[in-house]
Design an enzyme around this catalytic site. Structure first.
Site, PDB file in Angstrom:
ATOM      1  N   LYS A 154      -6.365  10.266  -1.458  1.00  0.00           N
ATOM      2  CA  LYS A 154      -5.377  11.000  -0.663  1.00  0.00           C
ATOM      3  C   LYS A 154      -4.500  11.867  -1.578  1.00  0.00           C
ATOM      4  O   LYS A 154      -5.007  12.763  -2.219  1.00  0.00           O
ATOM      5  CB  LYS A 154      -4.575  10.001   0.168  1.00  0.00           C
ATOM      6  CG  LYS A 154      -5.428   8.934   0.863  1.00  0.00           C
ATOM      7  CD  LYS A 154      -6.386   9.496   1.894  1.00  0.00           C
ATOM      8  CE  LYS A 154      -7.414   8.495   2.394  1.00  0.00           C
ATOM      9  NZ  LYS A 154      -6.904   7.246   2.910  1.00  0.00           N
TER      10      LYS A 154
ATOM     11  N   ASP B 246       0.875  -1.176   0.000  1.00  0.00           N
ATOM     12  CA  ASP B 246       0.000   0.000   0.000  1.00  0.00           C
ATOM     13  C   ASP B 246       0.911   1.225   0.000  1.00  0.00           C
ATOM     14  O   ASP B 246       1.608   1.492   0.976  1.00  0.00           O
ATOM     15  CB  ASP B 246      -0.905  -0.041   1.246  1.00  0.00           C
ATOM     16  CG  ASP B 246      -1.883   1.137   1.304  1.00  0.00           C
ATOM     17  OD1 ASP B 246      -1.572   2.220   0.767  1.00  0.00           O
ATOM     18  OD2 ASP B 246      -2.963   0.972   1.910  1.00  0.00           O
TER      19      ASP B 246
HETATM   20  C1  LIG Z   1      -7.403   5.962   3.127  1.00  0.00           C
HETATM   21  C2  LIG Z   1      -6.553   4.773   3.042  1.00  0.00           C
HETATM   22  C3  LIG Z   1      -7.044   3.570   2.516  1.00  0.00           C
HETATM   23  C4  LIG Z   1      -8.482   3.420   2.080  1.00  0.00           C
HETATM   24  O1  LIG Z   1      -8.785   4.232   0.997  1.00  0.00           O
HETATM   25  P1  LIG Z   1     -10.249   4.879   0.705  1.00  0.00           P
HETATM   26  O2  LIG Z   1     -10.015   5.637  -0.555  1.00  0.00           O
HETATM   27  O3  LIG Z   1     -10.578   5.743   1.884  1.00  0.00           O
HETATM   28  O4  LIG Z   1     -11.189   3.749   0.563  1.00  0.00           O
HETATM   29  C5  LIG Z   1      -6.181   2.506   2.420  1.00  0.00           C
HETATM   30  N1  LIG Z   1      -4.897   2.597   2.820  1.00  0.00           N
HETATM   31  C6  LIG Z   1      -4.393   3.735   3.338  1.00  0.00           C
HETATM   32  C7  LIG Z   1      -2.973   3.780   3.773  1.00  0.00           C
HETATM   33  C8  LIG Z   1      -5.199   4.857   3.467  1.00  0.00           C
HETATM   34  O5  LIG Z   1      -4.704   5.976   3.993  1.00  0.00           O
END
Ligand SMILES: *Cc1c(COP(=O)(O)O)cnc(C)c1O
Length: 383
Positions: A200, A175
């Site tokens: 984000k 991720d």
């Molecule tokens: C926000 C986030 C997610 C999930 O993403 P969404 O777009 O809110 O569904 C997954 N991993 C990390 C590290 C995040 O900050």
């Protein structure tokens, strides 16, 4: 991929060959559910139905592939939809070794959905590769990490995980939300799959929810495309366009937000009511060296502990410029209380082990003037 990343944020690898001949600068929003066929078995454009593919989404996927150095990318309606699709690659009985410090929503996905489907998760502190190696069994099929992690900013060595994955025939899934492809490219370090919450840094304006799965080869790419088509969480044309517009300024945003974060982290370190600052750009961060070796920057996420829970609550109530809200990576600085917000669904014993407690705050540093951000936190930290 000859051009530099700033250029690819604006243009992707190539000017698009997908649009309609009117030569627009901004790629059009193909707001259509379906595409006409000329005769049976022949549709000129190669597009059938927007759940499966759409030119605006495809253009965005090309841009993200170019930023991550991916063979293919699939855009989803959220980061969680992207992560959900990735866990569909596995079968009952498969085990996945995970960083124990994961985005809370991913832990909830494991507990609520993946477990029911027979997947087993082994959570370890992946900052030490020996822990990861020891957790691998003959049923293990993948390693899943976040680096830097959320919210305690732990840094995991991607190359060492990739080596373990290779030796044991596993997929390495990273991720990459916190650093974005501007600062870190896990596929080039040996990862097989990269997940992003596009909500984000990629979209970057706190205005769109989206997610991405970027993969290293064509085979994985067609498997993820088929899963997306089948489960149906493909990003809409309009949201695809918004994310594409956001990405054009990714480079400048990442640089300035990081510059602001460095100033804020240094200031927080000197504050008497702040007991600890966790930011991979500070030399005393345990992952400083590893992060510097595998990433081109340290990002703009800072976690910090204050002296007591009253101070934490006061900061959240008193901030005026910085906004008390979930999410991160956008133009506005946001402060979060991980204990009851992003990580509310993480089991208590895990929260305790990770240090997610009443005195931990997390801030996503935005594009405001750094002095204004510091002044706001200074007044919020006053009695
Ligand atoms: C926000 C986030 C997610 C999930 O993403 P969404 O777009 O809110 O569904 C997954 N991993 C990390 C590290 C995040 O900050």
């Amino acid at each position: 991929m000859n051009s530099k990343i700033e250029t690819r944020c604006v243009h992707g690898d190539t000017r698009s060959s997908l649009n309609d001949g009117n030569r627009p600068i901004s790629f059009p929003i193909y707001q259509t559910a379906s595409f006409s066929h000329i005769e049976p078995g022949h549709n000129k454009s190669g597009f059938d139905y927007t759940r499966e593919s759409n030119p605006t989404r495809r253009r965005l996927e090309e841009v993200v592939s170019s930023l991550e150095g991916a063979a293919g990318t699939v855009a989803f309606t959220s980061g969680m939809a992207a992560a959900s699709a990735v866990f569909e690659l596995f079968s009952p009985g498969d085990r996945i070794v995970c960083s124990e410090d994961l985005y809370g929503g991913v832990v909830r996905l494991h507990n609520l959905v993946s477990r029911k489907n027979g997947l087993v998760f082994d959570y370890v502190d992946t900052t030490d590769p020996r822990n990861t190696a020891n957790a691998i069994t003959h049923d293990t099929k993948a390693i899943y990490i976040e680096t830097p992690s959320n919210p305690t900013m732990r840094v995991t060595d991607i190359k060492k995980c990739a080596q373990l994955a290779r030796e044991n025939g596993l997929l390495l899934i990273v991720d990459n939300t916190f650093l974005s492809p501007y600062f870190q490219n896990p596929l080039s370090l040996g990862a097989d799959i990269v997940i992003h919450s596009g909500s984000k840094f990629l979209s970057g304006h706190n205005d769109t929810i989206s997610g991405f799965v970027c993969v290293k080869d064509e085979e994985l790419s067609s498997r993820i495309h088929l899963l997306s088509k089948t489960t149906g969480a493909a990003l809409s044309p309009f949201d695809s366009w918004l994310v594409m517009r956001g990405i054009k300024t990714l480079a400048v945003r990442m640089e300035r937000q990081q510059e602001n974060a460095k100033k804020l982290a240094e200031w927080l370190e000197t504050h008497p009511k702040v007991t600890k600052v966790i930011y991979p750009g500070l030399k005393d961060h345990p992952g400083y060296e590893t992060n510097a070796a595998q990433a081109r920057g340290t990002g703009s996420m800072i976690s910090f502990y204050v002296i007591d829970k009253e101070t934490a609550r006061r900061v959240l109530e008193k901030v005026r410029l910085v906004i008390f809200a979930e999410s991160l990576g956008g133009t506005e600085s946001l402060i979060t209380y991980p204990l009851i917000q992003t990580h509310a669904d993480v089991p208590d014993d895990m929260k305790q082990r990770l240090g997610i407690n009443e005195t931990l705050l997390r801030i996503s540093v935005g594009l405001e003037n750094a002095e204004d951000i510091i002044a706001d936190l200074a007044q919020a930290l006053e009695d």
